[in-house]
Design an enzyme around this catalytic site. Structure first.
Site, PDB file in Angstrom:
ATOM      1  N   GLU A 241       0.823  -1.218   0.000  1.00  0.00           N
ATOM      2  CA  GLU A 241       0.000   0.000   0.000  1.00  0.00           C
ATOM      3  C   GLU A 241       0.852   1.262   0.000  1.00  0.00           C
ATOM      4  OE1 GLU A 241      -3.216  -0.307   2.710  1.00  0.00           O
ATOM      5  OE2 GLU A 241      -3.285   1.844   3.128  1.00  0.00           O
ATOM      6  N   GLU A 267      -5.861   6.564  -0.869  1.00  0.00           N
ATOM      7  CA  GLU A 267      -6.438   7.207   0.307  1.00  0.00           C
ATOM      8  C   GLU A 267      -6.133   8.704   0.321  1.00  0.00           C
ATOM      9  OE1 GLU A 267      -4.026   4.845   3.267  1.00  0.00           O
ATOM     10  OE2 GLU A 267      -3.961   6.735   4.323  1.00  0.00           O
ATOM     11  N   HIS A 317     -10.126   3.437   3.097  1.00  0.00           N
ATOM     12  CA  HIS A 317      -9.229   3.735   4.207  1.00  0.00           C
ATOM     13  C   HIS A 317     -10.013   3.837   5.511  1.00  0.00           C
ATOM     14  CE1 HIS A 317      -7.343   6.892   6.811  1.00  0.00           C
ATOM     15  NE2 HIS A 317      -6.334   6.068   6.682  1.00  0.00           N
ATOM     16  N   GLU A 337     -11.318  -2.026   6.013  1.00  0.00           N
ATOM     17  CA  GLU A 337     -10.251  -1.812   6.999  1.00  0.00           C
ATOM     18  C   GLU A 337     -10.876  -1.642   8.374  1.00  0.00           C
ATOM     19  OE1 GLU A 337      -7.548   1.436   6.069  1.00  0.00           O
ATOM     20  OE2 GLU A 337      -6.045   0.606   7.438  1.00  0.00           O
TER      21      GLU A 337
HETATM   22 MG    MG Z   1      -3.005   3.451   4.174  1.00  0.00          MG
END
Ligand code: MG
Length: 391
Positions: A241, A267, A317, A337
């Site tokens: 990421e 993000e 995110h 997440e």
């Molecule tokens: Mg991140």
């Protein structure tokens, strides 16, 4: 229904925080001198809370993070006057009004975070008025529950402590874990070895059946990423990421073409237009907007539709209710997440000290309340003395 009042409050944490530890995460300033300072700059300890009141007595809650004092100024000075007196059911019109009225200086970054916070509050109102959870207004359920990955596991040279934390997530029943990378270009071959050691140790602990993701938080350069990715490719990562800064789109495209592991990011990208460019250019295998930055729920559902057409997964995110509601209503989101509730460390945790009602995973899955109204969260009062609140 008319919007009558908008209140933007900055919540700044004044309680205890976990002290920064060297090499606990990458950051975009790591390539500069004075790394110790850069690690501290990674942390943020404020959140913006929005209350949008209506003439029917319904109050919508919104939020954003990043630079909350600036977002508050943007809302107080520019955005609130645009939506007061308007009907909150007209979310598309209100979004366009805010976006187009600030387009000369807004579009991305903190202005879009401010628009996002208001848009989330507007959707909370729409849900409360309809007596339905927001996802029911977005197309409804596409799955029974949301699969979540545990997202903390900051890098740690003390492998015992590092693995102890990871084992805790496995014991709770999580089947996917994201770790942070602690070393970048300034740390030379010894740093590369430390990165590899930690990824390898996590894979050995987890065995072959757990998804592992690696978060670089923009701490690498393209040249370093080109060298680093082949060294961790054998550990079967679900994704790596933000290896490079978000503006290096060509870099992301190049890393994807190496075809060593999926590349995730986004993000720090905004709106339908930002994601159109990333998707058309095939820059990412996974996109990760945050609803409280990308332009709120009004923008997020458009990005989801686009991502569905490109068959690129959307894994927002941070999780949290403003994202879970959107994930529930799209087949484009296979997993969410989840930041474990924890002592205040980098700032992500503040959400849980400000709001109540956010779901906690059970064996790695979150259930959303079918009977909730709006987002299903409310303000908590038991930590108010731990915040400096700027109104
Ligand atoms: Mg991140």
């Amino acid at each position: 229904m008319k919007i009558t009042k908008v209140t933007a409050k900055v919540y700044e944490w004044k309680g205890e925080t976990e002290p920064p530890r060297a090499h606990f995460s990458g950051s975009a300033v790591d390539i500069l001198p004075k790394r110790g300072e850069s690690m501290a700059s990674f942390r943020f300890h404020g959140w913006l809370v929005i209350e949008v009141e209506t003439d029917e007595g319904i109050v919508g809650l919104g939020n954003c993070a990043l630079a909350p004092r600036i977002a508050k100024q943007i809302i107080d000075l520019y955005l609130a006057p645009l939506i007061i007196g308007e009907d909150p059911d007209d979310n598309e019109y209100l979004w366009q009004k805010m976006y187009r009225s600030t387009i000369a200086w807004g579009r991305k970054g903190i202005c879009m975070a401010a628009i996002s916070a208001l848009d989330i509050a507007i959707w909370d109102i729409k849900g409360k008025k309809a007596h339905k959870p927001v996802y029911k207004l977005l197309g409804g359920k596409t799955k029974d529950k949301l699969w979540c990955y545990a997202s903390k596991l900051y890098a740690n040279d003390d492998l015992d402590k590092f693995l102890e934390e990871a084992k805790g997530y496995l014991d709770q029943g999580f089947t996917a874990i994201k770790m942070r990378i602690g070393y970048g270009p300034a740390d030379g071959p010894a740093g590369m070895r430390r990165n590899i050691e930690q990824v390898k140790a996590l894979r050995n602990l987890c065995g072959p059946d757990i998804d592992i993701m690696v978060e670089c938080y923009m701490g690498w350069t393209l040249e370093y990423a080109r060298r680093m990715l082949p060294m961790i490719a054998e550990y079967n990562l679900r994704w790596v990421e933000e290896p490079v800064i978000p503006d290096d789109i060509e870099g992301y495209i190049e890393l994807r073409k190496m075809n060593l592991m999926p590349i995730a990011g986004g993000e720090h990208e905004f709106t339908l237009f930002g994601f159109r460019d990333l998707l058309e250019r095939r820059a990412f295998d996974v996109i990760q907007y945050d609803t409280n930055r990308v332009g709120g729920i009004t923008a997020a559902v458009k990005v989801n539709a686009l991502a569905e057409a490109f068959q690129v997964p959307v894994i927002p995110h941070s999780g949290m209710m403003h994202n879970y509601q959107v994930c529930m209503a799209t087949t484009a989101s296979p997993i969410s997440e989840f930041f474990p509730v924890y002592k205040v460390e980098v700032g992500n945790e503040l959400f849980y000290y400000i709001f109540k009602g956010d779901p906690i995973p059970d064996h790695g899955y979150i259930t959303l309340d079918d009977h909730a109204e709006g987002l299903g969260i409310s303000l908590r009062t038991d930590y108010l003395d731990k915040f400096n609140i700027i109104e």
